[in-house]
Write a protein that holds these residues in place. Structure first.
Motif, short mmCIF file in Angstrom:
data_model
loop_
_atom_site.label_atom_id
_atom_site.label_comp_id
_atom_site.label_asym_id
_atom_site.label_seq_id
_atom_site.Cartn_x
_atom_site.Cartn_y
_atom_site.Cartn_z
N ARG A 329 19.28 12.04 -5.31
CA ARG A 329 20.57 12.75 -5.34
C ARG A 329 20.40 14.27 -5.34
NH1 ARG A 329 22.96 8.82 -3.11
NH2 ARG A 329 22.91 6.88 -4.32
N GLN A 330 19.22 14.73 -5.76
CA GLN A 330 18.95 16.17 -5.79
C GLN A 330 17.61 16.45 -5.15
OE1 GLN A 330 19.26 17.18 -9.98
NE2 GLN A 330 21.43 17.73 -9.75
N PHE A 331 17.46 17.65 -4.56
CA PHE A 331 16.24 18.00 -3.85
C PHE A 331 15.82 19.42 -4.20
CE2 PHE A 331 18.47 14.84 -1.31
CZ PHE A 331 17.46 13.92 -1.03
N GLU A 332 14.51 19.63 -4.24
CA GLU A 332 13.96 20.95 -4.52
C GLU A 332 13.82 21.78 -3.25
OE1 GLU A 332 10.23 20.44 -6.44
OE2 GLU A 332 11.06 19.37 -8.17
N ARG A 333 13.72 21.13 -2.11
CA ARG A 333 13.48 21.83 -0.85
C ARG A 333 14.47 21.37 0.22
NH1 ARG A 333 9.04 20.25 -3.45
NH2 ARG A 333 7.37 21.78 -3.85
N HIS A 334 14.98 22.33 0.98
CA HIS A 334 15.90 22.06 2.07
C HIS A 334 15.39 22.77 3.32
CE1 HIS A 334 19.04 20.36 -0.62
NE2 HIS A 334 18.53 21.22 -1.49
N THR A 368 6.86 32.44 5.23
CA THR A 368 6.85 32.68 6.68
C THR A 368 7.95 31.92 7.42
OG1 THR A 368 5.26 30.88 7.04
CG2 THR A 368 4.37 33.10 6.63
N GLN A 369 8.66 31.04 6.70
CA GLN A 369 9.70 30.21 7.31
C GLN A 369 9.16 29.46 8.53
OE1 GLN A 369 13.41 30.04 6.25
NE2 GLN A 369 12.04 30.35 4.50
N THR A 370 8.04 28.78 8.29
CA THR A 370 7.41 28.02 9.37
C THR A 370 7.01 26.64 8.88
OG1 THR A 370 5.22 28.90 8.83
CG2 THR A 370 6.49 30.04 10.57
N LEU A 371 6.89 25.74 9.85
CA LEU A 371 6.33 24.41 9.63
C LEU A 371 5.09 24.29 10.51
CD1 LEU A 371 6.18 21.35 8.91
CD2 LEU A 371 7.82 20.96 10.77
N GLY A 393 13.04 26.76 -1.15
CA GLY A 393 12.23 25.96 -2.06
C GLY A 393 10.77 26.29 -1.92
N PRO A 394 9.94 25.84 -2.86
CA PRO A 394 8.51 26.17 -2.85
C PRO A 394 7.76 25.51 -1.69
CG PRO A 394 9.01 24.60 -4.60
CD PRO A 394 10.32 25.05 -4.05
N ASP A 395 6.59 26.10 -1.36
CA ASP A 395 5.75 25.57 -0.29
C ASP A 395 5.32 24.13 -0.61
OD1 ASP A 395 6.04 28.09 0.64
OD2 ASP A 395 3.93 28.67 0.44
N LEU A 396 4.99 23.39 0.45
CA LEU A 396 4.60 22.00 0.24
C LEU A 396 3.73 21.53 1.38
CD1 LEU A 396 5.01 19.42 -1.53
CD2 LEU A 396 6.89 18.82 0.02
N GLU A 397 2.71 20.75 1.04
CA GLU A 397 1.89 20.06 2.04
C GLU A 397 2.06 18.56 1.83
OE1 GLU A 397 -2.43 20.88 3.54
OE2 GLU A 397 -2.59 19.39 1.91
N GLN A 416 20.30 20.10 15.83
CA GLN A 416 19.51 20.42 14.65
C GLN A 416 19.46 19.23 13.69
OE1 GLN A 416 21.56 23.99 13.20
NE2 GLN A 416 19.82 25.22 13.91
N VAL A 417 18.38 19.19 12.90
CA VAL A 417 18.22 18.16 11.87
C VAL A 417 17.84 18.83 10.57
CG1 VAL A 417 17.55 16.37 13.50
CG2 VAL A 417 15.78 17.79 12.44
N SER A 418 18.14 18.14 9.47
CA SER A 418 17.76 18.66 8.16
C SER A 418 16.73 17.74 7.52
CB SER A 418 18.99 18.78 7.25
OG SER A 418 19.46 17.49 6.89
N LEU A 419 15.86 18.34 6.73
CA LEU A 419 14.85 17.61 5.98
C LEU A 419 14.97 18.02 4.52
CD1 LEU A 419 12.26 15.91 5.57
CD2 LEU A 419 10.94 17.92 6.30
N GLU A 420 15.17 17.05 3.63
CA GLU A 420 15.32 17.33 2.21
C GLU A 420 14.17 16.65 1.46
OE1 GLU A 420 20.10 17.72 1.67
OE2 GLU A 420 19.31 15.70 2.04
N LEU A 421 13.53 17.42 0.59
CA LEU A 421 12.29 16.98 -0.05
C LEU A 421 12.25 17.32 -1.52
CD1 LEU A 421 10.01 18.51 2.70
CD2 LEU A 421 10.07 16.07 2.25
N ASN A 422 11.46 16.54 -2.23
CA ASN A 422 11.07 16.90 -3.59
C ASN A 422 9.55 17.08 -3.62
OD1 ASN A 422 13.55 17.06 -5.05
ND2 ASN A 422 13.73 14.83 -4.86
N GLY A 423 8.79 16.01 -3.91
CA GLY A 423 7.34 16.13 -3.94
C GLY A 423 6.67 15.51 -2.74
N ALA A 424 5.33 15.64 -2.69
CA ALA A 424 4.54 15.17 -1.56
C ALA A 424 4.44 13.66 -1.49
CB ALA A 424 3.14 15.78 -1.61
N THR A 425 4.80 12.97 -2.58
CA THR A 425 4.73 11.51 -2.58
C THR A 425 6.09 10.89 -2.86
OG1 THR A 425 4.13 11.50 -4.93
CG2 THR A 425 2.32 11.52 -3.32
N GLN A 426 7.15 11.68 -2.75
CA GLN A 426 8.50 11.19 -2.99
C GLN A 426 9.27 11.07 -1.68
OE1 GLN A 426 9.01 14.35 -6.18
NE2 GLN A 426 10.16 12.66 -7.12
#
Length: 450
Positions: A329-334, A368-371, A393-397, A416-426
Protein backbone atom coordinates in the motif's frame (compact mmCIF):
# COMPACT_ATOMS: atom_id res chain seq x y z
CA UNK A 1 -18.54 -31.15 -16.09
CA UNK A 2 -22.26 -30.96 -15.55
CA UNK A 3 -23.86 -32.70 -18.51
CA UNK A 4 -27.41 -33.21 -19.63
CA UNK A 5 -29.03 -34.94 -22.58
CA UNK A 6 -30.55 -32.46 -24.95
CA UNK A 7 -31.91 -32.23 -28.47
CA UNK A 8 -30.20 -29.99 -30.97
CA UNK A 9 -31.10 -26.44 -29.92
CA UNK A 10 -31.93 -24.92 -33.28
CA UNK A 11 -33.28 -21.39 -33.58
CA UNK A 12 -35.65 -21.03 -36.53
CA UNK A 13 -35.57 -17.55 -38.02
CA UNK A 14 -38.62 -15.80 -39.37
CA UNK A 15 -37.10 -15.55 -42.85
CA UNK A 16 -35.10 -18.72 -43.34
CA UNK A 17 -33.16 -19.43 -46.55
CA UNK A 18 -35.72 -22.11 -47.41
CA UNK A 19 -38.31 -19.44 -48.17
CA UNK A 20 -36.02 -16.67 -49.45
CA UNK A 21 -35.96 -15.65 -53.13
CA UNK A 22 -33.59 -17.75 -55.24
CA UNK A 23 -31.99 -14.80 -57.04
CA UNK A 24 -28.36 -15.09 -56.05
CA UNK A 25 -28.87 -12.84 -52.99
CA UNK A 26 -31.15 -15.09 -50.97
CA UNK A 27 -29.85 -14.16 -47.57
CA UNK A 28 -26.99 -16.66 -47.42
CA UNK A 29 -23.82 -15.23 -45.88
CA UNK A 30 -21.80 -16.39 -48.92
CA UNK A 31 -22.16 -16.15 -52.74
CA UNK A 32 -24.11 -18.67 -54.79
CA UNK A 33 -21.71 -18.49 -57.75
CA UNK A 34 -24.43 -17.45 -60.18
CA UNK A 35 -26.60 -20.54 -59.76
CA UNK A 36 -30.24 -20.45 -58.73
CA UNK A 37 -29.52 -22.50 -55.61
CA UNK A 38 -26.82 -24.65 -54.11
CA UNK A 39 -28.88 -27.81 -54.59
CA UNK A 40 -29.11 -27.10 -58.31
CA UNK A 41 -25.35 -26.47 -58.50
CA UNK A 42 -24.53 -29.80 -56.80
CA UNK A 43 -26.69 -32.88 -57.40
CA UNK A 44 -27.25 -34.61 -54.05
CA UNK A 45 -29.28 -37.72 -53.27
CA UNK A 46 -32.44 -37.40 -51.21
CA UNK A 47 -32.85 -39.05 -47.82
CA UNK A 48 -30.58 -38.99 -44.79
CA UNK A 49 -28.24 -36.16 -43.86
CA UNK A 50 -27.89 -33.86 -46.83
CA UNK A 51 -26.78 -30.24 -47.07
CA UNK A 52 -24.85 -27.85 -49.29
CA UNK A 53 -22.74 -24.89 -48.24
CA UNK A 54 -19.89 -22.75 -49.42
CA UNK A 55 -16.40 -24.26 -49.17
CA UNK A 56 -15.03 -21.17 -47.37
CA UNK A 57 -17.77 -21.32 -44.73
CA UNK A 58 -17.29 -25.02 -44.00
CA UNK A 59 -13.51 -24.66 -43.85
CA UNK A 60 -13.74 -21.65 -41.52
CA UNK A 61 -16.05 -23.32 -39.02
CA UNK A 62 -14.10 -26.58 -39.10
CA UNK A 63 -10.93 -24.68 -38.24
CA UNK A 64 -12.68 -23.02 -35.29
CA UNK A 65 -14.00 -26.19 -33.68
CA UNK A 66 -11.05 -28.45 -34.48
CA UNK A 67 -9.02 -26.76 -31.75
CA UNK A 68 -11.14 -28.63 -29.20
CA UNK A 69 -10.35 -32.02 -30.70
CA UNK A 70 -8.21 -34.00 -28.26
CA UNK A 71 -4.68 -34.84 -29.44
CA UNK A 72 -4.86 -38.06 -27.43
CA UNK A 73 -8.59 -38.77 -27.18
CA UNK A 74 -9.87 -40.83 -24.27
CA UNK A 75 -12.48 -42.26 -26.65
CA UNK A 76 -11.94 -42.92 -30.39
CA UNK A 77 -15.02 -40.88 -31.31
CA UNK A 78 -13.48 -37.78 -29.69
CA UNK A 79 -11.05 -37.59 -32.61
CA UNK A 80 -14.12 -36.79 -34.72
CA UNK A 81 -16.22 -33.68 -35.30
CA UNK A 82 -19.94 -34.00 -34.61
CA UNK A 83 -21.89 -32.82 -37.67
CA UNK A 84 -25.59 -31.93 -37.25
CA UNK A 85 -27.93 -30.57 -39.91
CA UNK A 86 -31.49 -29.27 -39.53
CA UNK A 87 -33.79 -28.90 -42.52
CA UNK A 88 -36.26 -26.98 -40.39
CA UNK A 89 -33.79 -24.31 -39.29
CA UNK A 90 -31.65 -24.51 -42.45
CA UNK A 91 -28.55 -24.61 -40.28
CA UNK A 92 -25.53 -26.86 -39.79
CA UNK A 93 -23.67 -27.25 -36.50
CA UNK A 94 -20.13 -28.54 -36.03
CA UNK A 95 -18.95 -29.56 -32.54
CA UNK A 96 -15.69 -30.76 -31.03
CA UNK A 97 -15.38 -31.85 -27.40
CA UNK A 98 -12.41 -33.24 -25.44
CA UNK A 99 -14.38 -33.72 -22.17
CA UNK A 100 -13.02 -30.42 -20.80
CA UNK A 101 -13.49 -27.93 -23.62
CA UNK A 102 -16.37 -27.90 -26.11
CA UNK A 103 -16.51 -25.62 -29.18
CA UNK A 104 -19.70 -25.54 -31.23
CA UNK A 105 -20.17 -23.48 -34.38
CA UNK A 106 -23.50 -23.07 -36.22
CA UNK A 107 -24.00 -21.49 -39.64
CA UNK A 108 -26.59 -21.23 -42.37
CA UNK A 109 -26.66 -23.77 -45.18
CA UNK A 110 -29.15 -25.24 -47.63
CA UNK A 111 -30.27 -28.39 -45.84
CA UNK A 112 -32.33 -30.98 -47.74
CA UNK A 113 -32.18 -33.69 -45.09
CA UNK A 114 -31.72 -33.50 -41.32
CA UNK A 115 -29.26 -35.83 -39.63
CA UNK A 116 -26.31 -36.32 -37.29
CA UNK A 117 -22.97 -38.07 -37.74
CA UNK A 118 -19.33 -37.78 -36.75
CA UNK A 119 -16.33 -37.52 -39.08
CA UNK A 120 -12.55 -37.65 -38.49
CA UNK A 121 -11.64 -34.06 -37.64
CA UNK A 122 -8.18 -33.87 -39.22
CA UNK A 123 -9.10 -35.74 -42.40
CA UNK A 124 -12.24 -33.68 -42.92
CA UNK A 125 -10.46 -30.38 -42.28
CA UNK A 126 -7.53 -31.30 -44.54
CA UNK A 127 -9.69 -32.21 -47.53
CA UNK A 128 -12.19 -29.35 -47.18
CA UNK A 129 -9.43 -26.74 -46.91
CA UNK A 130 -7.95 -28.01 -50.19
CA UNK A 131 -11.18 -28.07 -52.19
CA UNK A 132 -11.77 -25.26 -54.69
CA UNK A 133 -14.03 -22.35 -53.83
CA UNK A 134 -17.70 -22.91 -54.52
CA UNK A 135 -20.51 -25.10 -53.22
CA UNK A 136 -19.79 -28.35 -51.40
CA UNK A 137 -22.40 -31.04 -50.92
CA UNK A 138 -22.33 -33.28 -47.84
CA UNK A 139 -24.58 -36.33 -47.84
CA UNK A 140 -25.02 -39.62 -46.00
CA UNK A 141 -27.47 -42.33 -46.96
CA UNK A 142 -29.62 -43.78 -44.15
CA UNK A 143 -27.90 -46.60 -42.21
CA UNK A 144 -24.58 -45.86 -43.95
CA UNK A 145 -21.31 -45.03 -42.18
CA UNK A 146 -19.88 -43.32 -45.25
CA UNK A 147 -20.32 -39.60 -45.90
CA UNK A 148 -19.83 -38.22 -49.40
CA UNK A 149 -18.33 -34.79 -50.12
CA UNK A 150 -19.20 -33.47 -53.56
CA UNK A 151 -17.55 -30.43 -55.17
CA UNK A 152 -16.51 -29.20 -58.59
CA UNK A 153 -13.23 -31.10 -58.12
CA UNK A 154 -14.86 -34.49 -57.59
CA UNK A 155 -16.28 -36.77 -54.90
CA UNK A 156 -14.70 -37.97 -51.69
CA UNK A 157 -15.94 -40.50 -49.18
CA UNK A 158 -15.15 -40.44 -45.47
CA UNK A 159 -16.08 -43.12 -42.99
CA UNK A 160 -17.27 -41.81 -39.66
CA UNK A 161 -18.79 -43.12 -36.46
CA UNK A 162 -22.44 -42.92 -35.33
CA UNK A 163 -23.43 -39.72 -33.54
CA UNK A 164 -24.92 -41.84 -30.77
CA UNK A 165 -21.37 -42.75 -29.68
CA UNK A 166 -20.46 -39.11 -29.12
CA UNK A 167 -20.47 -38.06 -25.44
CA UNK A 168 -23.30 -35.93 -24.10
CA UNK A 169 -22.45 -32.31 -24.76
CA UNK A 170 -22.12 -29.96 -21.77
CA UNK A 171 -25.00 -27.60 -21.13
CA UNK A 172 -25.65 -24.87 -18.59
CA UNK A 173 -29.17 -24.85 -17.15
CA UNK A 174 -30.76 -21.42 -17.24
CA UNK A 175 -32.12 -19.88 -14.07
CA UNK A 176 -35.87 -20.22 -13.62
CA UNK A 177 -38.22 -18.44 -11.23
CA UNK A 178 -38.99 -21.66 -9.36
CA UNK A 179 -35.44 -23.02 -9.25
CA UNK A 180 -35.06 -24.98 -6.04
CA UNK A 181 -31.31 -24.63 -5.86
CA UNK A 182 -30.11 -21.34 -7.30
CA UNK A 183 -26.46 -22.32 -7.01
CA UNK A 184 -27.04 -24.87 -9.78
CA UNK A 185 -28.74 -22.42 -12.14
CA UNK A 186 -26.83 -20.38 -14.66
CA UNK A 187 -26.30 -16.67 -14.42
CA UNK A 188 -26.04 -14.66 -17.63
CA UNK A 189 -24.41 -11.38 -18.51
CA UNK A 190 -23.48 -9.64 -21.73
CA UNK A 191 -20.11 -8.00 -22.21
CA UNK A 192 -18.59 -5.88 -24.98
CA UNK A 193 -16.07 -7.94 -26.90
CA UNK A 194 -13.46 -5.22 -26.37
CA UNK A 195 -13.80 -5.48 -22.58
CA UNK A 196 -13.44 -9.25 -22.58
CA UNK A 197 -10.44 -9.14 -24.92
CA UNK A 198 -8.83 -6.54 -22.69
CA UNK A 199 -9.33 -8.63 -19.57
CA UNK A 200 -7.90 -11.73 -21.24
CA UNK A 201 -5.06 -10.09 -23.13
CA UNK A 202 -3.67 -8.17 -20.16
CA UNK A 203 -3.61 -11.12 -17.74
CA UNK A 204 -3.43 -14.45 -19.57
CA UNK A 205 0.33 -14.29 -20.13
CA UNK A 206 0.94 -14.42 -16.35
CA UNK A 207 -0.95 -17.69 -15.75
CA UNK A 208 1.14 -20.64 -14.61
CA UNK A 209 2.13 -23.41 -16.98
CA UNK A 210 2.75 -25.84 -14.12
CA UNK A 211 -0.07 -28.40 -14.01
CA UNK A 212 0.82 -29.31 -10.42
CA UNK A 213 -0.54 -25.88 -9.45
CA UNK A 214 -3.88 -26.52 -11.15
CA UNK A 215 -5.80 -23.46 -9.96
CA UNK A 216 -2.97 -21.15 -11.09
CA UNK A 217 -3.16 -22.40 -14.68
CA UNK A 218 -6.17 -20.17 -15.34
CA UNK A 219 -7.40 -16.60 -15.05
CA UNK A 220 -9.51 -15.67 -12.04
CA UNK A 221 -12.62 -13.57 -12.79
CA UNK A 222 -14.51 -11.70 -10.11
CA UNK A 223 -17.36 -9.18 -10.17
CA UNK A 224 -16.74 -5.98 -8.23
CA UNK A 225 -19.90 -4.15 -7.27
CA UNK A 226 -20.09 -0.41 -7.63
CA UNK A 227 -21.28 2.21 -10.06
CA UNK A 228 -20.42 1.10 -12.66
CA UNK A 229 -19.79 -2.58 -11.81
CA UNK A 230 -16.43 -3.94 -12.89
CA UNK A 231 -15.04 -7.33 -13.77
CA UNK A 232 -11.62 -8.06 -12.32
CA UNK A 233 -9.30 -10.45 -14.17
CA UNK A 234 -6.20 -11.78 -12.41
CA UNK A 235 -3.50 -14.33 -13.20
CA UNK A 236 -0.39 -15.39 -11.30
CA UNK A 237 2.26 -18.09 -11.49
CA UNK A 238 3.69 -17.43 -8.04
CA UNK A 239 6.43 -15.10 -9.33
CA UNK A 240 4.26 -12.38 -10.89
CA UNK A 241 0.69 -11.16 -10.88
CA UNK A 242 -1.28 -9.40 -13.62
CA UNK A 243 -4.57 -7.79 -12.62
CA UNK A 244 -6.95 -5.57 -14.59
CA UNK A 245 -10.45 -4.22 -14.01
CA UNK A 246 -12.82 -3.59 -16.94
CA UNK A 247 -16.25 -1.99 -16.86
CA UNK A 248 -19.09 -4.51 -17.05
CA UNK A 249 -21.39 -2.33 -19.13
CA UNK A 250 -24.02 -5.02 -19.58
CA UNK A 251 -24.68 -5.48 -15.85
CA UNK A 252 -27.23 -3.21 -14.12
CA UNK A 253 -25.89 -1.79 -10.85
CA UNK A 254 -28.75 -3.19 -8.74
CA UNK A 255 -28.35 -6.65 -10.28
CA UNK A 256 -24.58 -6.71 -9.76
CA UNK A 257 -25.05 -6.06 -6.05
CA UNK A 258 -26.74 -9.45 -5.69
CA UNK A 259 -24.20 -11.39 -7.72
CA UNK A 260 -21.78 -12.40 -5.02
CA UNK A 261 -21.02 -15.74 -6.68
CA UNK A 262 -19.34 -14.40 -9.82
CA UNK A 263 -15.96 -15.54 -8.60
CA UNK A 264 -14.32 -18.36 -10.58
CA UNK A 265 -11.19 -19.45 -12.43
CA UNK A 266 -11.24 -20.19 -16.17
CA UNK A 267 -8.56 -22.47 -17.70
CA UNK A 268 -5.93 -20.63 -19.75
CA UNK A 269 -6.49 -22.95 -22.73
CA UNK A 270 -10.17 -21.99 -22.86
CA UNK A 271 -9.37 -18.29 -22.82
CA UNK A 272 -6.80 -18.66 -25.58
CA UNK A 273 -9.51 -20.11 -27.82
CA UNK A 274 -12.00 -17.43 -26.76
CA UNK A 275 -9.42 -14.74 -27.51
CA UNK A 276 -8.62 -16.27 -30.90
CA UNK A 277 -12.29 -16.46 -31.94
CA UNK A 278 -13.25 -13.01 -30.62
CA UNK A 279 -10.24 -11.31 -32.20
CA UNK A 280 -11.40 -12.52 -35.63
CA UNK A 281 -14.88 -11.02 -35.24
CA UNK A 282 -15.86 -8.06 -37.39
CA UNK A 283 -19.66 -7.94 -37.02
CA UNK A 284 -20.51 -8.86 -33.43
CA UNK A 285 -19.95 -6.28 -30.69
CA UNK A 286 -20.92 -8.27 -27.58
CA UNK A 287 -20.50 -11.75 -26.15
CA UNK A 288 -22.90 -13.54 -23.82
CA UNK A 289 -21.33 -15.12 -20.76
CA UNK A 290 -23.16 -17.92 -18.93
CA UNK A 291 -21.82 -19.66 -15.86
CA UNK A 292 -22.76 -21.90 -12.99
CA UNK A 293 -20.62 -23.28 -10.18
CA UNK A 294 -18.75 -25.77 -12.39
CA UNK A 295 -18.86 -24.45 -15.98
CA UNK A 296 -18.61 -21.30 -18.06
CA UNK A 297 -19.94 -20.71 -21.57
CA UNK A 298 -19.16 -17.94 -24.07
CA UNK A 299 -21.78 -17.39 -26.77
CA UNK A 300 -21.07 -15.26 -29.82
CA UNK A 301 -23.96 -14.45 -32.12
CA UNK A 302 -26.76 -15.23 -29.67
CA UNK A 303 -30.29 -14.58 -30.88
CA UNK A 304 -30.40 -16.47 -34.16
CA UNK A 305 -27.81 -14.55 -36.20
CA UNK A 306 -26.17 -15.88 -39.34
CA UNK A 307 -23.53 -17.72 -37.35
CA UNK A 308 -23.31 -18.67 -33.70
CA UNK A 309 -20.33 -19.99 -31.81
CA UNK A 310 -20.32 -21.45 -28.30
CA UNK A 311 -17.31 -22.26 -26.18
CA UNK A 312 -18.11 -24.27 -23.05
CA UNK A 313 -15.50 -25.17 -20.48
CA UNK A 314 -15.20 -26.60 -17.02
CA UNK A 315 -14.00 -24.22 -14.33
CA UNK A 316 -10.84 -24.91 -12.34
CA UNK A 317 -11.45 -26.22 -8.85
CA UNK A 318 -9.73 -24.89 -5.77
CA UNK A 319 -9.43 -21.65 -3.85
CA UNK A 320 -7.62 -18.95 -5.79
CA UNK A 321 -4.99 -17.06 -3.74
CA UNK A 322 -5.98 -13.74 -2.15
CA UNK A 323 -3.72 -11.80 -4.48
CA UNK A 324 -4.77 -8.35 -3.25
CA UNK A 325 -2.86 -9.00 -0.03
CA UNK A 326 0.38 -9.20 -2.04
CA UNK A 327 0.18 -5.62 -3.29
CA UNK A 328 1.95 -3.12 -0.98
CA UNK A 329 0.00 0.00 0.00
CA UNK A 330 3.00 2.30 0.47
CA UNK A 331 6.27 2.66 -1.43
CA UNK A 332 9.65 4.24 -0.73
CA UNK A 333 10.53 4.77 -4.39
CA UNK A 334 8.52 6.05 -7.36
CA UNK A 335 9.90 5.89 -10.90
CA UNK A 336 8.42 7.10 -14.21
CA UNK A 337 9.81 5.79 -17.50
CA UNK A 338 9.09 6.01 -21.24
CA UNK A 339 7.66 2.64 -22.20
CA UNK A 340 8.95 2.18 -25.77
CA UNK A 341 12.65 3.05 -25.06
CA UNK A 342 12.49 0.74 -22.01
CA UNK A 343 11.19 -2.16 -24.10
CA UNK A 344 13.88 -1.62 -26.72
CA UNK A 345 16.66 -1.52 -24.12
CA UNK A 346 15.35 -4.65 -22.41
CA UNK A 347 15.22 -6.50 -25.73
CA UNK A 348 18.82 -5.59 -26.57
CA UNK A 349 20.28 -6.37 -23.16
CA UNK A 350 18.05 -9.42 -23.04
CA UNK A 351 20.04 -10.98 -25.90
CA UNK A 352 22.88 -11.46 -23.41
CA UNK A 353 20.57 -12.16 -20.48
CA UNK A 354 19.20 -15.15 -22.38
CA UNK A 355 22.61 -16.75 -21.82
CA UNK A 356 22.23 -16.33 -18.07
CA UNK A 357 18.71 -17.43 -17.09
CA UNK A 358 17.17 -14.18 -18.42
CA UNK A 359 18.39 -12.23 -15.38
CA UNK A 360 19.11 -8.49 -15.72
CA UNK A 361 20.17 -5.87 -13.15
CA UNK A 362 18.49 -2.54 -12.49
CA UNK A 363 20.56 0.27 -10.90
CA UNK A 364 18.36 3.24 -10.01
CA UNK A 365 20.03 6.56 -9.14
CA UNK A 366 18.11 9.49 -7.73
CA UNK A 367 21.09 11.86 -8.10
CA UNK A 368 21.50 11.29 -11.85
CA UNK A 369 17.84 10.39 -12.51
CA UNK A 370 18.90 7.38 -14.53
CA UNK A 371 18.21 3.67 -14.76
CA UNK A 372 21.16 1.47 -15.71
CA UNK A 373 20.20 -1.91 -17.17
CA UNK A 374 22.95 -4.51 -17.33
CA UNK A 375 23.73 -8.20 -17.55
CA UNK A 376 26.80 -10.42 -17.69
CA UNK A 377 26.99 -13.82 -19.32
CA UNK A 378 30.22 -15.64 -18.47
CA UNK A 379 32.21 -16.76 -21.53
CA UNK A 380 29.78 -14.90 -23.82
CA UNK A 381 29.82 -11.19 -23.04
CA UNK A 382 27.88 -8.43 -21.34
CA UNK A 383 25.48 -5.61 -22.11
CA UNK A 384 24.66 -2.30 -20.47
CA UNK A 385 22.38 0.65 -21.28
CA UNK A 386 21.17 3.74 -19.40
CA UNK A 387 17.79 5.43 -19.62
CA UNK A 388 16.58 8.75 -18.19
CA UNK A 389 13.86 8.45 -15.55
CA UNK A 390 11.94 10.57 -13.08
CA UNK A 391 12.68 9.11 -9.66
CA UNK A 392 12.01 9.90 -6.04
CA UNK A 393 13.51 7.88 -3.18
CA UNK A 394 16.91 6.37 -2.32
CA UNK A 395 19.11 4.54 -4.83
CA UNK A 396 18.51 0.83 -5.33
CA UNK A 397 20.05 -2.15 -7.08
CA UNK A 398 17.84 -5.14 -7.87
CA UNK A 399 17.35 -7.81 -10.52
CA UNK A 400 14.44 -9.09 -12.63
CA UNK A 401 13.64 -11.81 -15.11
CA UNK A 402 13.69 -9.79 -18.34
CA UNK A 403 11.01 -11.96 -19.95
CA UNK A 404 8.58 -11.17 -17.14
CA UNK A 405 9.08 -7.44 -17.72
CA UNK A 406 8.76 -7.56 -21.49
CA UNK A 407 5.56 -9.61 -21.47
CA UNK A 408 3.89 -7.06 -19.21
CA UNK A 409 5.19 -3.89 -20.87
CA UNK A 410 3.96 -5.07 -24.27
CA UNK A 411 0.31 -5.17 -23.11
CA UNK A 412 0.35 -1.75 -21.39
CA UNK A 413 -0.22 0.35 -24.56
CA UNK A 414 0.63 3.73 -22.97
CA UNK A 415 3.49 6.15 -23.58
CA UNK A 416 4.73 6.11 -19.99
CA UNK A 417 4.80 3.55 -17.18
CA UNK A 418 5.39 3.82 -13.47
CA UNK A 419 7.47 1.57 -11.23
CA UNK A 420 6.87 1.58 -7.47
CA UNK A 421 9.37 -0.10 -5.16
CA UNK A 422 10.37 -0.69 -1.59
CA UNK A 423 13.32 -3.08 -1.18
CA UNK A 424 15.41 -5.24 -3.51
CA UNK A 425 13.54 -8.39 -2.48
CA UNK A 426 10.04 -6.95 -2.13
CA UNK A 427 7.30 -6.84 -4.78
CA UNK A 428 7.72 -4.29 -7.56
CA UNK A 429 4.56 -2.76 -9.03
CA UNK A 430 4.36 -1.67 -12.67
CA UNK A 431 1.42 0.38 -13.99
CA UNK A 432 0.61 2.16 -17.25
CA UNK A 433 0.18 5.89 -16.72
CA UNK A 434 -3.17 7.33 -17.81
CA UNK A 435 -4.75 3.99 -18.76
CA UNK A 436 -7.28 1.57 -17.31
CA UNK A 437 -7.04 -0.05 -13.91
CA UNK A 438 -4.13 -2.31 -14.69
CA UNK A 439 -1.53 -3.49 -12.19
CA UNK A 440 1.43 -5.81 -12.69
CA UNK A 441 3.37 -7.17 -9.73
CA UNK A 442 6.69 -8.94 -10.25
CA UNK A 443 9.02 -10.34 -7.63
CA UNK A 444 12.67 -9.30 -8.01
CA UNK A 445 15.31 -11.99 -8.30
CA UNK A 446 17.54 -12.23 -5.26
CA UNK A 447 21.13 -11.42 -6.15
CA UNK A 448 23.84 -13.59 -4.68
CA UNK A 449 26.76 -11.87 -2.99
CA UNK A 450 30.00 -12.22 -4.94
Amino acid sequence: MVQAQRPVDWEVEASSPASAPRDGSSGYPFPVNGTESFSEAVDLPAGGLCFTCEQAALSHHLAAVSRAVASRPALPVLANVLVEASAEAQRVALTAFDLNLCIRSEFKAEVKGSGRTTLPAKLLSDIVSRLPSGPIGVSQAPESAAVTLTSAAGQYQLRGMPAEEYPTLPEIALRTADAEEESLAAQILELPIESLLQGIGQTLFAASGDDTKQVLTGVHVKLLTGDPPRLEFAATDGHRLAMVQVEAEGIPVDLAAGWTKLDFTIPARTLREVERILAAQTAASAVELRFDRSQVQFILGAGGTQCQQRITSRLLEGQYPDYNRLIPRQFERHVTLERRPLIESLERVGVFAAQRNDIIKFNLSEATQTLRISTEAPDVGSGEESLPVQMSGPDLELAFNVRYLLEALKVFHTQQVSLELNGATQPAIWKPIGATRLCYLVMPVQLRAT
